[in-house]
Design a protein around this motif. Sequence first.
Motif, PDB file in Angstrom:
ATOM      1  N   SER A 124       0.831  -1.194   0.000  1.00  0.00           N
ATOM      2  CA  SER A 124       0.000   0.000   0.000  1.00  0.00           C
ATOM      3  C   SER A 124       0.870   1.251   0.000  1.00  0.00           C
ATOM      4  CB  SER A 124      -0.900   0.009   1.236  1.00  0.00           C
ATOM      5  OG  SER A 124      -1.575   1.243   1.358  1.00  0.00           O
ATOM      6  N   ARG A 125       0.429   2.236  -0.724  1.00  0.00           N
ATOM      7  CA  ARG A 125       1.143   3.509  -0.803  1.00  0.00           C
ATOM      8  C   ARG A 125       1.199   4.200   0.554  1.00  0.00           C
ATOM      9  NH1 ARG A 125      -1.874   6.351  -4.938  1.00  0.00           N
ATOM     10  NH2 ARG A 125      -0.706   5.085  -6.409  1.00  0.00           N
ATOM     11  N   CYS A 126       0.205   3.957   1.377  1.00  0.00           N
ATOM     12  CA  CYS A 126       0.156   4.582   2.693  1.00  0.00           C
ATOM     13  C   CYS A 126       0.186   3.508   3.763  1.00  0.00           C
ATOM     14  CB  CYS A 126      -1.105   5.435   2.842  1.00  0.00           C
ATOM     15  SG  CYS A 126      -1.140   6.371   4.386  1.00  0.00           S
ATOM     16  N   VAL A 127       1.308   3.405   4.472  1.00  0.00           N
ATOM     17  CA  VAL A 127       1.460   2.481   5.598  1.00  0.00           C
ATOM     18  C   VAL A 127       2.152   3.227   6.732  1.00  0.00           C
ATOM     19  CG1 VAL A 127       1.515   0.339   4.256  1.00  0.00           C
ATOM     20  CG2 VAL A 127       3.643   1.601   4.654  1.00  0.00           C
ATOM     21  N   GLN A 132       7.025   1.631   6.315  1.00  0.00           N
ATOM     22  CA  GLN A 132       7.527   2.271   5.103  1.00  0.00           C
ATOM     23  C   GLN A 132       9.055   2.247   5.069  1.00  0.00           C
ATOM     24  OE1 GLN A 132       5.965   3.879   2.504  1.00  0.00           O
ATOM     25  NE2 GLN A 132       7.777   4.804   1.580  1.00  0.00           N
ATOM     26  N   ALA A 133       9.678   2.552   6.210  1.00  0.00           N
ATOM     27  CA  ALA A 133      11.143   2.539   6.271  1.00  0.00           C
ATOM     28  C   ALA A 133      11.692   1.127   6.067  1.00  0.00           C
ATOM     29  CB  ALA A 133      11.605   3.108   7.608  1.00  0.00           C
ATOM     30  N   PRO A 178      -1.733   7.050   8.261  1.00  0.00           N
ATOM     31  CA  PRO A 178      -2.828   7.613   9.060  1.00  0.00           C
ATOM     32  C   PRO A 178      -4.060   8.033   8.261  1.00  0.00           C
ATOM     33  CG  PRO A 178      -1.328   9.353   8.465  1.00  0.00           C
ATOM     34  CD  PRO A 178      -0.823   8.103   7.766  1.00  0.00           C
ATOM     35  N   THR A 179      -4.081   7.851   6.948  1.00  0.00           N
ATOM     36  CA  THR A 179      -5.129   8.475   6.126  1.00  0.00           C
ATOM     37  C   THR A 179      -6.494   7.824   6.249  1.00  0.00           C
ATOM     38  OG1 THR A 179      -4.648   7.086   4.193  1.00  0.00           O
ATOM     39  CG2 THR A 179      -3.398   9.158   4.410  1.00  0.00           C
ATOM     40  N   SER A 377       4.625   9.455  10.604  1.00  0.00           N
ATOM     41  CA  SER A 377       4.885   9.294   9.164  1.00  0.00           C
ATOM     42  C   SER A 377       6.105  10.099   8.734  1.00  0.00           C
ATOM     43  CB  SER A 377       3.659   9.733   8.345  1.00  0.00           C
ATOM     44  OG  SER A 377       2.563   8.876   8.584  1.00  0.00           O
ATOM     45  N   SER A 378       6.935  10.494   9.679  1.00  0.00           N
ATOM     46  CA  SER A 378       8.092  11.336   9.362  1.00  0.00           C
ATOM     47  C   SER A 378       9.147  10.594   8.558  1.00  0.00           C
ATOM     48  CB  SER A 378       8.715  11.897  10.650  1.00  0.00           C
ATOM     49  OG  SER A 378       9.132  10.852  11.503  1.00  0.00           O
ATOM     50  N   GLU A 379       9.082   9.251   8.509  1.00  0.00           N
ATOM     51  CA  GLU A 379      10.031   8.483   7.705  1.00  0.00           C
ATOM     52  C   GLU A 379       9.830   8.720   6.202  1.00  0.00           C
ATOM     53  OE1 GLU A 379       9.276   6.011  11.459  1.00  0.00           O
ATOM     54  OE2 GLU A 379       8.130   7.267  10.078  1.00  0.00           O
TER      55      GLU A 379
END
Length: 436
Positions: A124-127, A132-133, A178-179, A377-379
């Motif tokens: 997923s594009r948003c995790v 993500q890292a 978080p979306t 989500s700062s990564e």
Amino acid sequence: MADDEHSKKEYRAAANWVADPAEALANARHEFGEHGGVNMSIEASATFTVMEPETMRKMFAGELGPEHDFFVYSRHFNPTVLNLSRQIAAMEGTEAAYCTASGMSAISAVLFQLCPAGSHIVASRCVYGGTQALLSSFLPRAAGVRTTFVDASDAEAVRAAVREGETRVIYVETVANPTLAVADIPGLSAVAREKGVMLVVDNTFMPMVVSPARLGADVVVHSVSKFISGGADVIAGAICGPANLLNSMMDLNGGALLLLGPTMNAKVAFEISERLPHLALRMKEHCARAMSYARRMRHLGLPVVYPGLEDHPHHDLLRSMVNPGYGFGGMLCVDMETEERANLLLRHLQNTAQFGLIAVSLGYYETLMSCSASSTSSELDEEDKQRAGISPGLVRLSVGYNGSLEQRWAQFEKAIAAFRREAAVPALPSLTCVAE
């Protein structure tokens, strides 16, 4: 994959498989204490003795094991942790489970086991930022495993991203962190079966509310630290899936769990086991509060994001996947557009009105709040955040349930009034959602 599907059907038939997670958990084996106590005992031992030396050889050869109450060492299996694992497997409707020291250790171990060097993942594009890292930085460096990120609500986009003979895993979150975009789990399951890959779903945001394995997911992972624990006082994870996968992960020579050793402490396992029976009640209240807040926030003209609202683009998809009677999740977002406005709102919510606490994590009985772009989500770099739909001012709220609803709502209104006075704006433009 065909063998795994056959195994799932056999398991469900043999285990009197129950669709409702609370009922399934209630049907699970109840482990009594050593002296007849109603609660199971805590087995704090690191190592275990045997009566005959030949038994040790049989255990290391795999002839005797925990299924017959033979234990060697708690990095392998521990009786208390094993019991919790059985409970979580029952809740998620999987054949087996293994509890780990953290959610990230659960995710990492699964991907290391399923993805050999040089293979490929579609995600997923948003995790979650840590995931993500792991996918975009650590796995390529450590194992040459590459990831293609796509919209997880679009099964066709996922199908197009799968590389024949190279992709091993489709990885998504039930509801994106978080979306709050929703993954099409049944659709992705069909793609995974068609392509011969494994569908791994992080269900941390939605325990009890959605049961990914019952919708076709092969593996379900959790950060147990969150809603399942509910106390913001332990770090823990879980892997739920087919017995053959979990057994392979405990192999002496090639098992990611056994060799990496993300072992859950038995005392933590006992604590979590005591909280599982009221998880369904807690989730229902988290969800009910979130829905009420979302509707009231919308009435105030706030740009609220909540998949329980009918105008959320994935509302119908989520409605088709939720277990009846639980709601639509305990997480919601408010998009304040900029980090400065998000921080101002957070400051008033915590310090002016005592509505909640500025903190990361989720699933606590108090409402926890953070600006995702600059925290969890700062990564992600700015381009990745934009692609994922994470605006600089997206405020994520994990809705708590202590205090009365009206008491907490009065606090929220007080904070909004203070925010608007200081920001010198009458209202924010109403947005329908933030999605992938």
